[in-house]
Scaffold this active site. Structure first.
Site, mmCIF file in Angstrom:
data_model
loop_
_atom_site.group_PDB
_atom_site.id
_atom_site.type_symbol
_atom_site.label_atom_id
_atom_site.label_comp_id
_atom_site.label_asym_id
_atom_site.label_seq_id
_atom_site.Cartn_x
_atom_site.Cartn_y
_atom_site.Cartn_z
ATOM 1 N N TYR A 13 -6.696 40.133 20.080
ATOM 2 C CA TYR A 13 -7.188 39.346 21.208
ATOM 3 C C TYR A 13 -6.054 38.519 21.804
ATOM 4 O O TYR A 13 -4.976 38.399 21.236
ATOM 5 C CB TYR A 13 -8.314 38.452 20.736
ATOM 6 C CG TYR A 13 -7.978 37.694 19.476
ATOM 7 C CD1 TYR A 13 -7.023 36.685 19.495
ATOM 8 C CD2 TYR A 13 -8.594 38.001 18.262
ATOM 9 C CE1 TYR A 13 -6.699 36.001 18.355
ATOM 10 C CE2 TYR A 13 -8.261 37.309 17.109
ATOM 11 C CZ TYR A 13 -7.320 36.315 17.168
ATOM 12 O OH TYR A 13 -6.989 35.628 16.044
ATOM 13 N N SER A 239 -3.262 27.564 13.482
ATOM 14 C CA SER A 239 -3.811 28.749 12.832
ATOM 15 C C SER A 239 -5.219 28.979 13.379
ATOM 16 O O SER A 239 -5.737 28.176 14.138
ATOM 17 C CB SER A 239 -3.877 28.540 11.327
ATOM 18 O OG SER A 239 -4.993 27.731 11.022
ATOM 19 N N LYS A 240 -5.801 30.085 12.950
ATOM 20 C CA LYS A 240 -7.142 30.434 13.423
ATOM 21 C C LYS A 240 -8.118 29.285 13.262
ATOM 22 O O LYS A 240 -8.941 29.024 14.112
ATOM 23 C CB LYS A 240 -7.673 31.624 12.619
ATOM 24 C CG LYS A 240 -7.428 32.932 13.303
ATOM 25 C CD LYS A 240 -8.216 33.997 12.620
ATOM 26 C CE LYS A 240 -7.887 35.337 13.227
ATOM 27 N NZ LYS A 240 -8.507 36.436 12.553
ATOM 28 N N ARG A 241 -7.987 28.633 12.121
ATOM 29 C CA ARG A 241 -8.949 27.579 11.818
ATOM 30 C C ARG A 241 -8.853 26.413 12.810
ATOM 31 O O ARG A 241 -9.816 25.728 13.095
ATOM 32 C CB ARG A 241 -8.734 27.085 10.393
ATOM 33 C CG ARG A 241 -9.971 26.451 9.840
ATOM 34 C CD ARG A 241 -9.736 25.829 8.512
ATOM 35 N NE ARG A 241 -9.447 26.801 7.475
ATOM 36 C CZ ARG A 241 -8.850 26.496 6.339
ATOM 37 N NH1 ARG A 241 -8.446 25.279 6.119
ATOM 38 N NH2 ARG A 241 -8.641 27.402 5.422
ATOM 39 N N ASP A 242 -7.644 26.197 13.343
ATOM 40 C CA ASP A 242 -7.466 25.064 14.260
ATOM 41 C C ASP A 242 -7.906 25.389 15.678
ATOM 42 O O ASP A 242 -7.989 24.515 16.518
ATOM 43 C CB ASP A 242 -5.993 24.677 14.345
ATOM 44 C CG ASP A 242 -5.400 24.406 13.005
ATOM 45 O OD1 ASP A 242 -5.937 23.550 12.314
ATOM 46 O OD2 ASP A 242 -4.397 25.060 12.663
#
Ligand code: GLU
Length: 461
Positions: A13, A239-242
């Protein structure tokens, strides 16, 4: 004319770091009356997908970023790259290297044992003998062995790379003929007329290699702006989590394109202490020389703040359109103005706004126990019945009409306003909270109000 580009590798993405460089490149091109072009770097057949390319285009469409001209796909340009490889070979600026995998491994091991830096030793640089059999050669470019390579960067200033440290005649075409990344980037940037490159500073180490290619081919070197990375609140790479998720997730979460673009432009760029920028203003004011030198910090509260700002300042007609993807169809609702005026200050996201609208337009199927206990006591049902009678005898339309009928009941029954407000609220919504009750009744209308009152009495008595 300024020509900038966005050159994503379609391996997944589009994430917000990528979108930010795309936005900055777009803004600068438009500021200068230039062009912003899109190049899909899809040479890595194992990792690239058409789906990822489509995801990038979809995100661009959502955000209203439109690339100028045709999209360039690197996967369709093999012939062009082959032509330049041949040119460099013919001019003696590149050469075939027949070193086998085993030899390379051996060289690496020897260098490691001697605690030397592992790098190609240039053994085929001047080779004129008979090539060994059975080895398909790679093509290496002759890169400078001494001196320095200077990258003049519009954000970071001039950065000097020692030629001997980084350039070991890097490979420009693999044994199967496939050209390598830094080679094709330089060729494409030149052929596409790109003269200003704005990209993440994770690419800075590639730039001297690309400069070697530009110089070998006699191309003009573009202006570079390497934008510092986006960090999370702990100072680590996002990161993805952020929140480094798919840009389209932001749509899903209910962020507006304006809020996201405004948020991104301020990540790493500023104009005094201004926080809100319309798209036109971003174009007018953006200049890459004002990009911050240090990493920027991703801050969700800021994004929420911007999003609520844009929601508050969007016309109700437009908001109604924006809410449809979230399952709320208000576009032809005759009270959408009243409803959205009452709710738009309360939502940080379109999704939240959709949930608030849904709560009001849906007949409650359950009643919160705590609310029931508080609201449906004493003569509450009598009050509700009295209000129903008033509704039946009148044709209320606006919130003020519903309010006036409440006033009548209050004065006739000689009760406080809370004695009608609270039961009505719980009858209409099944719980406490929400905007003014007269607004809610006006929005759902007389018939639905009567129905909800009757149902509440039936279910709770
Ligand atoms: N394709 C590279 C990437 O997606 C960008 C190349 C560039 O901007 O020079 O990271």
């Amino acid at each position: 004319m300024v020509v900038t580009r966005f050159a994503p590798s379609p391996t997944g993405y589009l994430h917000i770091g990528g979108l930010r460089t795309a936005l900055l490149s777009y803004l600068w091109a438009k500021n200068r009356g230039g062009k912003f072009v899109l190049r899909i770097e899809d040479t890595d057949k194992a990792r690239n997908s058409e789906e990822a390319t489509q995801a990038i285009l979809k995100a661009f469409e959502w955000l209203g970023l439109e690339a100028d001209g045709e999209i360039t796909y690197q996967s369709q340009r093999d012939e062009i790259y082959a032509k330049y490889i041949k040119q460099l070979l013919d001019e003696g600026k590149a050469y075939k290297c027949y070193m086998s995998k085993e030899e390379l491994t051996q060289l690496r091991e020897t260098q490691m044992a001697a605690k030397e830096r592992t790098m190609y030793d240039g053994r085929y640089h001047d080779f004129t003998g008979t090539p060994p059999e059975g080895v398909a050669p790679v093509i290496r470019i002759k890169s400078p062995k001494t001196g320095e390579i200077l990258v003049h960067d519009g954000v970071k200033g001039t950065i000097s790379f020692q030629a001997e440290d980084i350039l070991d005649d890097f490979v420009i075409a693999r044994a199967d003929g496939a050209p390598t990344y830094n080679f094709v980037v330089a060729i494409d940037d030149h052929l596409m007329g790109i003269n200003e490159v704005i990209r993440g500073d994770d690419h800075l180490s590639n730039t001297p290699k690309q400069i070697v290619v530009y110089e070998a081919l006699g191309f003009d070197i573009p202006a570079f702006y390497h934008v510092p990375m986006i960090h999370n609140s702990n100072g680590k790479k996002l990161s993805k989590r952020d929140g480094a998720t798919d840009v389209m997730d932001y749509k899903e979460m209910g962020y507006t394109p304006q809020a996201l673009l405004n948020f991104l432009v301020r990540l790493g760029w500023s104009h005094g202490d201004q926080e809100i920028f319309s798209f036109e203003e971003m174009i007018e004011l953006f200049n890459p020389k004002d990009i911050n030198k240090s990493a920027s910090i991703y801050n969700t509260e800021k994004l929420d703040w911007l999003n609520s700002h844009y929601i508050k300042n969007t016309s109700n007609a437009e908001l109604a359109e924006l809410l449809t993807p979230y399952g709320v169809v208000l576009t032809s609702h005759d009270k959408k103005e009243i409803l959205l005026d009452a709710l738009k200050e309360r939502a940080k996201t379109l999704k939240e706004l959709a949930a608030l609208v849904t709560e009001i337009v849906t007949t409650p199927s359950e009643y919160e126990a705590k609310a029931v206990k508080k609201a449906f006591k004493d003569a509450a049902f009598e009050v509700l019945e009295a209000y129903s009678e008033k509704l039946k005898a009148n044709e209320p339309h606006l919130p003020t009409d519903y309010h006036a009928l409440m006033e009548e009941v209050v004065s006739e029954m000689e009760i406080g306003f809370g004695k009608i407000g609270m039961p009505l609220r719980v009858a209409l919504l099944g719980k406490m909270g929400g905007p003014n009750i007269d607004v809610i009744m006006a929005v759902v209308g007389k018939e639905e109000t009567l129905l909800r009152i009757a149902k509440a009495i039936e279910k709770n008595s």
